[in-house]
Every structure is written in C-alpha cells, then in structure tokens.
Design a protein around this motif. Structure first.
Motif, mmCIF file in Angstrom:
data_model
loop_
_atom_site.group_PDB
_atom_site.id
_atom_site.type_symbol
_atom_site.label_atom_id
_atom_site.label_comp_id
_atom_site.label_asym_id
_atom_site.label_seq_id
_atom_site.Cartn_x
_atom_site.Cartn_y
_atom_site.Cartn_z
ATOM 1 N N ALA A 84 -18.736 -28.023 44.159
ATOM 2 C CA ALA A 84 -18.084 -26.991 44.961
ATOM 3 C C ALA A 84 -16.598 -27.035 44.635
ATOM 4 O O ALA A 84 -15.817 -27.673 45.343
ATOM 5 N N PRO A 85 -16.181 -26.412 43.538
ATOM 6 C CA PRO A 85 -14.797 -26.528 43.062
ATOM 7 C C PRO A 85 -13.764 -26.232 44.143
ATOM 8 O O PRO A 85 -13.898 -25.282 44.914
ATOM 9 N N ALA A 86 -12.756 -27.110 44.211
ATOM 10 C CA ALA A 86 -11.655 -26.961 45.170
ATOM 11 C C ALA A 86 -10.353 -27.312 44.464
ATOM 12 O O ALA A 86 -10.342 -27.697 43.297
ATOM 13 N N ALA A 87 -9.254 -27.183 45.189
ATOM 14 C CA ALA A 87 -7.933 -27.358 44.577
ATOM 15 C C ALA A 87 -7.720 -28.763 44.036
ATOM 16 O O ALA A 87 -7.208 -28.961 42.932
ATOM 17 N N GLY A 88 -8.084 -29.776 44.819
ATOM 18 C CA GLY A 88 -7.922 -31.157 44.378
ATOM 19 C C GLY A 88 -6.481 -31.526 44.080
ATOM 20 O O GLY A 88 -6.208 -32.292 43.142
ATOM 21 N N ALA A 89 -5.551 -31.013 44.866
ATOM 22 C CA ALA A 89 -4.131 -31.296 44.637
ATOM 23 C C ALA A 89 -3.851 -32.781 44.799
ATOM 24 O O ALA A 89 -4.227 -33.390 45.811
ATOM 25 N N VAL A 90 -3.187 -33.365 43.812
ATOM 26 C CA VAL A 90 -2.898 -34.801 43.834
ATOM 27 C C VAL A 90 -1.615 -35.067 44.602
ATOM 28 O O VAL A 90 -0.591 -34.433 44.358
ATOM 29 N N GLU A 91 -1.679 -36.000 45.537
ATOM 30 C CA GLU A 91 -0.507 -36.421 46.303
ATOM 31 C C GLU A 91 -0.447 -37.939 46.312
ATOM 32 O O GLU A 91 -1.478 -38.609 46.404
ATOM 33 N N ALA A 92 0.763 -38.473 46.200
ATOM 34 C CA ALA A 92 0.940 -39.925 46.241
ATOM 35 C C ALA A 92 0.783 -40.412 47.673
ATOM 36 O O ALA A 92 1.289 -39.799 48.615
ATOM 37 N N LEU A 93 0.031 -41.507 47.828
ATOM 38 C CA LEU A 93 -0.148 -42.129 49.132
ATOM 39 C C LEU A 93 0.821 -43.301 49.242
ATOM 40 O O LEU A 93 0.797 -44.204 48.401
ATOM 41 N N SER A 94 1.663 -43.274 50.241
ATOM 42 C CA SER A 94 2.645 -44.350 50.427
ATOM 43 C C SER A 94 2.030 -45.461 51.269
ATOM 44 O O SER A 94 1.598 -45.223 52.402
ATOM 45 N N VAL A 95 1.965 -46.662 50.694
ATOM 46 C CA VAL A 95 1.351 -47.798 51.382
ATOM 47 C C VAL A 95 2.301 -48.986 51.355
ATOM 48 O O VAL A 95 2.831 -49.350 50.300
ATOM 49 N N SER A 96 2.522 -49.586 52.510
ATOM 50 C CA SER A 96 3.296 -50.823 52.607
ATOM 51 C C SER A 96 2.336 -51.948 52.958
ATOM 52 O O SER A 96 1.692 -51.912 54.017
ATOM 53 N N PHE A 97 2.232 -52.919 52.067
ATOM 54 C CA PHE A 97 1.265 -53.996 52.275
ATOM 55 C C PHE A 97 1.857 -55.118 53.118
ATOM 56 O O PHE A 97 2.991 -55.545 52.904
ATOM 57 N N SER A 98 1.071 -55.591 54.071
ATOM 58 C CA SER A 98 1.507 -56.702 54.917
ATOM 59 C C SER A 98 1.253 -58.017 54.199
ATOM 60 O O SER A 98 0.557 -58.076 53.176
ATOM 61 N N ASP A 99 1.786 -59.096 54.750
ATOM 62 C CA ASP A 99 1.516 -60.421 54.187
ATOM 63 C C ASP A 99 0.025 -60.761 54.284
ATOM 64 O O ASP A 99 -0.522 -61.442 53.416
ATOM 65 N N ALA A 100 -0.615 -60.257 55.332
ATOM 66 C CA ALA A 100 -2.051 -60.537 55.513
ATOM 67 C C ALA A 100 -2.876 -59.944 54.382
ATOM 68 O O ALA A 100 -3.936 -60.465 54.032
ATOM 69 N N ALA A 101 -2.382 -58.851 53.787
ATOM 70 C CA ALA A 101 -3.129 -58.212 52.704
ATOM 71 C C ALA A 101 -3.187 -59.093 51.465
ATOM 72 O O ALA A 101 -4.031 -58.896 50.593
ATOM 73 N N LYS A 102 -2.281 -60.058 51.389
ATOM 74 C CA LYS A 102 -2.207 -60.911 50.207
ATOM 75 C C LYS A 102 -2.698 -62.331 50.500
ATOM 76 O O LYS A 102 -2.375 -63.272 49.791
ATOM 77 N N GLY A 103 -3.509 -62.445 51.523
ATOM 78 C CA GLY A 103 -3.977 -63.763 51.937
ATOM 79 C C GLY A 103 -5.042 -64.358 51.035
ATOM 80 O O GLY A 103 -5.150 -65.580 50.928
ATOM 81 N N THR A 104 -5.831 -63.523 50.386
ATOM 82 C CA THR A 104 -6.899 -64.011 49.520
ATOM 83 C C THR A 104 -6.753 -63.355 48.155
ATOM 84 O O THR A 104 -6.958 -62.157 48.009
ATOM 85 N N LYS A 105 -6.420 -64.153 47.161
ATOM 86 C CA LYS A 105 -6.129 -63.631 45.827
ATOM 87 C C LYS A 105 -7.318 -63.804 44.892
ATOM 88 O O LYS A 105 -8.014 -64.825 44.933
ATOM 89 N N VAL A 106 -7.558 -62.815 44.062
ATOM 90 C CA VAL A 106 -8.591 -62.895 43.032
ATOM 91 C C VAL A 106 -8.007 -63.672 41.853
ATOM 92 O O VAL A 106 -6.994 -63.276 41.271
ATOM 93 N N THR A 107 -8.619 -64.788 41.513
ATOM 94 C CA THR A 107 -8.073 -65.638 40.450
ATOM 95 C C THR A 107 -8.731 -65.390 39.096
ATOM 96 O O THR A 107 -8.137 -65.684 38.054
#
Length: 320
Positions: A161-184
């Motif tokens: 179902a073709p639509a506009a699909g306009a691309v917009e940047a999503l602004s995200v600020s990551f908390s310290d909790a987001a970096k609690g488990t790292k992929v090694t």
C-alpha cells in the motif's frame, strides 16, 4: 488519522517479513509510522513506504549494536513521546517481547504479547490471542496508556500500500542504564539455506517416530522440496537428534505457518502449543489413535519412512 508506531526488524537495511505484516495490520487502526534503528536504518525506507509507512523515523547510533535491548526501548520511548500514537506494534520475537515489556513499563501502559490478529475498536485496538495451548481464542484491549502489542509472524498476509515514507531523524538520548550490558562478541549462525523457523510459510517437523538423527535427512528432503523450514518435537531434541533451535512447542518456538507437516509426532500438548495456530495441518503417523489426528486438516496413517519419501518424490515431480 491517528498514527501507529511499528518497530522495524531489519538486518543492515533489509526489512524482515514480520515487519511488513505489522504495517498491514497497523493500517487497520491508523497511519503506520515506522521506527528503524541501527546500522542500515535509512536503507529500509523504500520497503517500508511500499507497504504503507507514512513516515520512517531513523537513528543509526552504534548503541543499538553495542548494547542489549535497553537502547531500543529508549528509542521507542522517544518515538512515543514525539508521535503520541494509538498503539505500538512490535514483532513477537524473544527480543521483541523483552523490548515490549520494558517499553510498556516505561510509558506506564499495558502490554499484549503473541497477538494473531488486530482490529480497530471503539475504545482502542483489539488484539486476538490464542491462549492455553491454543485451546481458546481471546480478544483483549489495553485500558490504560498507549497499547504495546507484539504480533506473531505469519499472522496476516503482507499487502502493499504505497505511502510517502518520509524519512525523519529520531533524536534519542541514551541513559547510563542503556549501557549496562555490553555485547562483547558475535558469532554468525551457520546458514542452512532454509527459511527462519518462526517466519516460514511451510514447516516440516519430525518427532520420536523419526527414530534417529540420521533419519532426519528424510524430513530435510521433504522440507527442501517445498522450500520449507525444518522443525522438531521436544522428544527428538531431547534425544539429541536435532538442534534445540529447531524445537517447536511450549518450551521451544511457536510457529504459525500456512502449512505444517508433522511426521512421527504424537501430538502431546507441549508440541501442540507451539503449532496449533498453523493454517493447515497435515500429520503422518502409524498410530491411528495418536492425539495429533484430533487437530489435523489431513492425516495419513502410515509409516513415515514409506509415506514421506513418496510425498517428496511427488512434490519434485509436480515442480517439474
């Protein structure tokens, strides 16, 4: 029209089929707004627009690959705050359900997992689920907050179902909790060339009746002739005949293909819980009293070592 957030499951910009199914369902309740995260996110635009996304919110931050689920949760939380959607739809994978649960907690909402259908309701989206080992079908809606719903693969047909699909940047600020488990480290999974078990349109499974790891070649041959994925019952996996990653059932993976062929599987409730929502079920079993025959659309009472090779040959013949 209200907007619906759809979390995009993609690999380096290649959009996976469950996301296209979500876009189809999302159009029933609003205008789909896709959220594509990680490397290659911008490359998803064409496929998403073709299937109904009016907007595509993207962020290619390295955190999505470097850390586990929390960065994705925080990105979806930012998208909810920016869009104020009527619902958030997420593919019902293991990671998808974790992301959904964490997101619902963050935005103080309810969560519905493993939906198999979705429709608009007077008081919000209504999700259909198959519950209690697929013995019952329920319809539910979330009464507080923005509904967060995960949907099982193969729940609906993909519709363009073709639509506009306009691309917009999503602004995200990551908390310290987001970096609690790292992929090694990461190790690529060895490819069999077959479709993913949970996404496959056809699944051919073997159980205790296969009677040995070496005999799974018969199951694989039928699967390959149909372009299908290979599954296994818990009994076959516990015996070491096939990898756990291919187990179908309550303690394995839940599948909902267009066609499910069970070979040498008795039909214990543990297995039925993982495949009862399949659209068409075929069983081959030499025990005419096997419970699997209670739920099949077509059943063959016979030895799988006689029946399955004949079926494989017939499929190959009809394919020319």
């Amino acid at each position: 029209m209200a907007e619906v957030l759809v979390y995009v499951d993609h690999v380096d910009g290649a959009v996976r089929k469950p996301t296209l199914e979500l876009l189809t369902l999302a159009r029933r309740i609003g205008d789909p707004v896709a959220v594509a995260l990680g490397a290659g996110a911008a490359g998803t635009q064409a496929a998403l627009a073709e299937h109904g996304a009016v907007k595509v919110l993207t962020d290619e931050s390295a955190e999505y690959a470097d850390y586990l689920a929390v960065p994705k949760v925080e990105a979806l939380q930012a998208a909810v705050e920016a869009v104020s959607p009527v619902a958030v739809l997420i593919p019902s994978s293991a990671e998808g359900k974790e992301v959904a649960a964490r997101l619902a907690l963050r935005i103080k909402s309810g969560v519905i997992t493993d939906a198999v259908d979705l429709e608009a309701g007077d008081e919000g989206p209504v999700a259909t689920q198959s519950v209690f080992a697929a013995s019952y079908t329920t319809k539910s809606r979330i009464s507080t907050g923005t509904p967060v719903i995960t949907v099982k693969p193969n729940s609906t047909a993909v519709e363009a179902a073709p639509a506009a699909g306009a691309v917009e940047a999503l602004s995200v600020s990551f908390s310290d909790a987001a970096k609690g488990t790292k992929v090694t480290s990461r190790t690529p999974r060895e490819s069999t060339g077959r479709p993913d078990l949970t996404e496959a349109a056809i699944v051919v499974s073997g159980g205790r009746g296969v009677n040995g790891a070496e005999n799974f070649a018969i199951i694989e041959a039928l699967a390959d002739s149909l372009g299908a994925a290979v599954g296994a019952s818990r009994a076959a996996v516990d015996a070491g005949w096939y990898p756990h990653s291919n187990q179908v059932g309550q303690t394995g993976k839940a599948v909902s293909p267009q066609l499910y062929i069970a070979n040498g599987i008795s039909g214990a409730i543990q297995h039925r819980a993982g495949m009862q929502t399949s659209k068409t079920i075929v069983a081959v079993n030499k025990d005419a009293e096997a419970p699997i025959f209670d739920l099949v659309d077509y059943g063959v009472v016979g030895d799988l070592f006689d029946v399955v090779p004949q079926l494989t040959d017939e499929v190959k013949t009809r394919k020319g």
